[in-house]
Design an enzyme around this catalytic site. Structure first.
Site: not given
Lengths: 292, 477
Positions: B326-327
C-alpha cells in the site's frame, strides 16, 4: 443498442427532472423560511428604520455591540459577517436599501479588508439562493463579471451543488425546520468569550489598496444621504507592521484610526479579534465619539 | 482524469460511442480503440509515465514469449527473473527507494554515524502497483505453464492497460481477462444496464459516503490531540466508511464502466464489513489483491500445507507484504502486522475458513451471535485502520492512547461548524442499506429501477460533497 440509448435518454430525463425539482425546492425553502443569516435577513425582512448599522468582516461582527446603542435609544443592528469582504458588505447594504429600509448612520470597519479587492467565495454563496429572484443580486454579480455567473444563473441546482458546504442540504434542512442560528442573536453581535494567550499578528505583507467596494459603499451612502463612519478596529499589542493602519488613513483620510483604542491583551480573544470586554469598551468609545 | 470528474463524464460517452458505432466491426478495431483510449486516459495524469507503462508492457510481452520459447530450464528461469526483477525494480525505485534510503540512514544514525542518503525524490507513477501486479501475475502464469503467452501485442497491452482498471484495479488475471479481450464483444443490453447502475452506486459510495466522511476524518486525525474519546472513536469509524466507500466505490465504477464495453472484471469487494471474523474480512476486502497474494505468494511459500510454524510464517509474510504494497511507510507495515495478529488465533485453531458463505436469514439467538461477531470484527478493523490513516506510527499510537484514556464522550463542535455526531445517521443508513442488499452486486437493478435511479440521483445531488474535490485514496498506491 437502440433500446439502450433510449434507456440512457430516459435516465437523462430523470436526471433533469430531479435537478429542476431540487432547484425549485431549495429556492422555495430558502425564500420562505425564517432567515438564518444576515444576508437572508437583509433580503427578506420587512423595511426597518435603523439609526445605526454596522458593516464589515468578523472584526465588525465581534467588535460592535448594538445593545449599547439600543440602550441609549438608537435602533441598531450589526450586519458584520465573519469572512466577508467589503464587496459582500456593499451588496448587503444594497439589499437593505432595495428592501425599503431606512438607515441614518453606517459604521463600517475598513482595515485589513482593504489589503486587496478580493471577495469571499463562502459569503457570496449565501446570496446565491436569491440569485434568480433578486434583481439586485443578479445585476450585481452579472455586472461584476463573476466567474461562472452563467453556470450559477442558468444551470439549475448548480449553485447549491458548488457551494454545498454553505447552502447545501444541511443548511436547507435547518432552514426548513426553522432552527435558530447564532448569527442573528444579540442584534447580530457575536461575542467572543475567551482571552487569548501569546497573541501575535504579522501585517508585514499587508498594504492598503484603493478598494472598489468601499468606494461603492461611499457612493451609496452619499446618494441615500446616509452618514458613513469608516473606522479601523483594534488589534493586540504584538503586531508586526502596525504602521499599516497609518497607511490606511493616508490612503483614505476620512477613515478614523481606532486601532489603539483598546490595547490591553485581556480584551482580546485572538490578536485580530477582541473579546466581549474589548468590544464593549470599543463600542462605548464609538458611542461617545459619534453619538453624544 | 478521475472517475468522479467532469472530464471523465465526457470521456466515457465519447469512447462508448466510438466503440460501438465506429470501431465495432472487429475485435482488432475494438481493442485498438480501447488501448488508444486507455493511453490517453493514463497520459491525462502525467504523459511522461506513459512511456514507463508502455515499456513495462513491452518487457512483459517480450519476456513472456521468451519464457515460453525457452529450450532449457535455465534459459526459462533467466527470462523469468529478468522480468520479475525489472517489474519489482521499477516498483522499488519509484515507490520504495527513498523510504529505504531514509530508514537506513536513520538506522545508521542510531549508531552515531552521520549519513546523507542520496534521495531520488521521484513522483510515484499513478497505478504502478496495479499494472506491475498485472504483469507479474501474467509472467508467473506463463512460467508455471498455466497459460500460453499472448502473441498479439495489442491484446496483451489492453490486458495490462485497460483504462477502467489501470490506475486502481481490480488486479486482473490473464486467465480471466485475456479470453474476453481475445474475442469481439457484442452489445449486451442487460450487461450495459447493470454497468450504468453499478456506476451510479459507485458514485454514491464515493461522493456521498466517502467524501462526506472525509471532512470529519481529516479534522479528527489532523487535530487528534484536541479530540475527546467520542470524536476519536467516531473518527476511526468514519475512516472505515470513508475508505470502504472510496475504494469499493471506485471498483464499482470500474466494473460498471467495463460492462459498458462488454467486458466483465473481477469482483473486488463483497460487503467486507459484514464479515464474522478477520479471515472472512480478507476474503471480502480488495479481493483481487488478497487472492493475488494467496495465489502468487502464500501458496508458492507452502501455504497451509507445512507445519504450524510454516503456516504462521507464511501468514505474517503475506500480511506484511500486503501492508507494504500500500505504501512506503511503517504505518502500512504495522497495519499489515496487526491484521496478521488478528488472523493468527483463527489460523492456529483451524477456524480461518469457518465463514465462507453469505449470511443467511437466522433466528434471533443466532442473529445476536452473528451481529456480535460482525461488530467485533468491525471494531478490530477500525483499530487497524487508524494505522493505515495516520501519518506516522507515533501519531497512530497517540490517537489510540488518547481514545482510550481521555474518556470524555461529549459531542464536540468542529471548526467546520458541525458536530462530530452529525454523520452517524448517514453511515448507519448506508450500513443498513448494504445489509439488506448484501446478496447483490448493486441495489439499483431489479424492480422499480427507474424510481431507484431517480432516488439515487437525488441522493447523489443532495448529500454529495462537491465544494471540495477529493481524489480516490487508492490512486496514491
Amino acid at each position: 443498442m437502440k433500446r439502450f440509448l433510449l434507456y440512457l435518454l430516459s435516465i437523462v430525463v430523470v436526471f433533469i427532472a430531479v435537478v429542476y425539482l431540487l432547484d425549485y425546492t431549495f429556492t422555495a425553502v430558502y425564500k420562505d423560511s425564517k432567515p438564518r443569516n444576515k444576508i437572508a435577513l437583509a433580503y427578506k425582512s420587512k423595511p426597518q428604520h435603523y439609526d445605526v448599522i454596522f458593516l464589515g468582516s468578523s472584526r465588525a461582527n465581534n467588535h460592535f455591540v448594538p445593545e449599547l446603542f439600543i440602550d441609549r435609544g438608537y435602533k441598531a443592528y450589526n450586519f458584520g459577517i465573519s469572512g466577508s469582504r467589503l464587496e459582500e458588505s456593499a451588496l448587503l447594504l444594497k439589499l437593505l436599501l432595495k428592501n425599503g429600509t431606512k438607515i441614518k448612520n453606517i459604521i463600517v470597519e475598513v482595515d485589513l479588508n482593504i489589503n486587496s479587492n478580493g471577495f469571499s467565495d463562502a459569503v457570496r454563496a449565501d446570496f446565491y439562493p436569491y440569485l434568480k429572484d433578486s434583481e439586485t443580486i443578479r445585476d450585481y454579480y452579472r455586472h461584476k463579471n463573476t466567474d461562472n455567473f452563467k453556470e450559477l444563473y442558468y444551470l439549475p441546482y448548480y449553485r447549491y451543488l458548488k457551494y454545498d458546504a454553505r447552502i447545501g442540504f444541511r443548511e436547507l434542512f435547518f432552514s426548513a425546520i426553522g432552527k435558530q442560528s447564532k448569527n442573528l442573536q444579540h442584534d447580530g453581535f457575536y461575542a467572543l468569550k475567551n482571552t487569548g494567550k501569546n497573541m501575535e499578528y504579522d501585517l508585514s505583507e499587508y498594504s492598503p489598496k484603493k478598494n472598489v467596494a468601499y468606494e461603492y459603499i461611499k457612493d451609496i451612502c452619499k446618494s441615500n444621504k446616509i452618514r458613513l463612519i469608516a473606522v479601523t478596529t483594534p488589534m493586540c499589542r504584538n503586531v508586526k507592521n502596525i504602521a499599516y493602519f497609518d497607511e490606511v488613513v493616508k490612503l483614505y483620510p476620512e477613515i478614523y484610526n481606532f486601532e489603539n483604542v483598546v490595547t490591553n491583551d485581556d480584551c482580546f480573544s485572538s490578536c485580530g479579534h477582541m473579546n466581549e470586554k474589548g468590544a464593549t469598551i470599543f463600542t462605548k468609545y464609538l458611542l461617545d465619539k459619534f453619538f453624544k | 482524469m478521475f472517475f468522479n470528474s467532469l472530464s471523465y463524464a465526457i470521456f466515457l460517452p465519447v469512447v462508448f460511442c466510438l466503440y460501438w458505432f465506429v470501431f465495432s466491426a472487429s475485435k482488432k478495431a475494438q481493442n485498438t480503440l480501447l488501448i488508444i483510449a486507455s493511453y490517453y486516459f493514463y497520459s491525462c495524469w502525467d504523459w511522461r509515465f506513459l512511456f514507463l507503462l508502455i515499456f513495462s508492457t513491452g518487457l512483459d510481452y517480450f519476456t513472456a514469449l521468451k519464457i515460453e520459447n525457452s529450450i532449457s530450464k535455465t534459459e526459462k528461469k533467466t527470462w523469468f527473473w529478468i522480468s520479475v526483477g525489472a517489474n519489482l525494480g521499477f516498483l522499488g525505485i519509484f515507490k520504495y527507494y527513498d523510504f529505504f534510503a531514509i530508514s537506513f540512514s536513520k538506522f545508521i544514525e542510531g549508531f552515531g554515524f552521520q549519513v546523507n542518503p542520496l534521495l531520488l525524490n521521484l513522483i510515484l507513477p499513478v497505478g504502478i502497483s496495479f499494472y506491475t501486479f498485472h504483469g507479474l501475475s501474467y509472467i508467473i502464469d506463463i512460467y508455471k505453464e498455466r497459460i500460453k503467452a499472448e502473441r498479439n501485442f495489442i491484446d496483451y497491452a489492453l490486458f495490462v492497460s485497460y483504462f477502467p482498471l489501470l490506475v486502481a484495479g481490480p488486479i486482473e488475471r490473464a486467465t480471466h481477462l485475456l479470453p474476453q479481450v481475445k474475442v469481439k464483444r457484442n452489445f449486451d443490453l442487460q450487461l450495459a444496464k447493470e454497468g450504468i447502475h453499478q456506476i451510479l452506486w459507485g458514485l454514491i459510495k464515493k461522493i456521498v459516503i466517502a467524501d462526506g466522511c472525509a471532512q470529519y476524518v481529516n479534522l479528527v486525525f489532523d487535530n487528534y490531540q484536541n479530540m475527546n474519546s467520542l470524536s476519536l472513536a467516531l473518527g476511526a469509524v468514519y475512516f472505515a466508511f470513508q475508505i470502504y466507500g472510496d475504494f469499493s466505490g471506485y471498483s464499482d465504477i470500474a466494473l460498471g464502466t467495463s460492462k459498458l464495453f462488454g467486458i466483465k472484471l473481477l469482483k473486488n469487494f463483497d460487503y467486507p464489513y459484514f464479515s464474522r471474523d478477520i479471515a472472512e474480512f480478507w476474503r471480502r476486502w480488495h479481493i483481487s489483491l488478497s487472492s493475488w497474494f494467496r495465489d502468487y505468494l502464500y501458496i508458492p511459500l507452502g501455504g497451509s500445507k507445512g507445519g504450524t510454524l510454516m503456516k504462521v510464517r507464511n501468514t505474517f509474510i503475506i500480511f506484511l507484504v500486503s501492508g507494504f504494497w500500500h505504501g512506503a511507510n511503517w504505518t502500512f507495515l504495522v497495519w499489515g502486522l496487526l491484521n496478521a495478529l488478528y488472523f493468527l488465533p483463527l489460523l492456529l485453531s483451524n477456524k480461518n475458513r469457518t465463514h465462507t458463505g453469505n449470511i443467511e436469514s437466522v433466528t434471533v439467538v443466532e442473529g445476536i451471535k452473528v451481529f456480535s461477531q460482525i461488530g467485533l470484527t468491525f471494531l478490530l478493523t477500525c483499530l487497524a485502520w487508524i494505522f493505515f490513516r495516520a501519518k506516522t506510527i507515533t501519531e497512530a499510537f497517540g490517537y489510540i492512547g488518547r481514545m482510550f484514556s481521555n474518556l470524555e464522550f461529549k459531542p464536540q463542535y468542529f471548526v467546520i461548524e458541525r458536530y462530530n455526531y452529525e454523520l452517524i445517521p448517514m453511515v448507519a443508513l448506508f450500513a443498513a442499506f448494504e445489509w439488506f442488499n448484501r446478496y447483490r452486486i448493486e441495489p439499483v437493478s431489479g424492480k422499480y429501477s427507474y424510481l431507484k435511479i431517480a432516488i439515487g440521483i437525488a441522493v447523489l445531488l443532495l448529500f454529495g460533497v462537491y465544494s471540495e474535490y477529493k481524489n480516490f485514496i487508492y490512486f496514491q498506491f
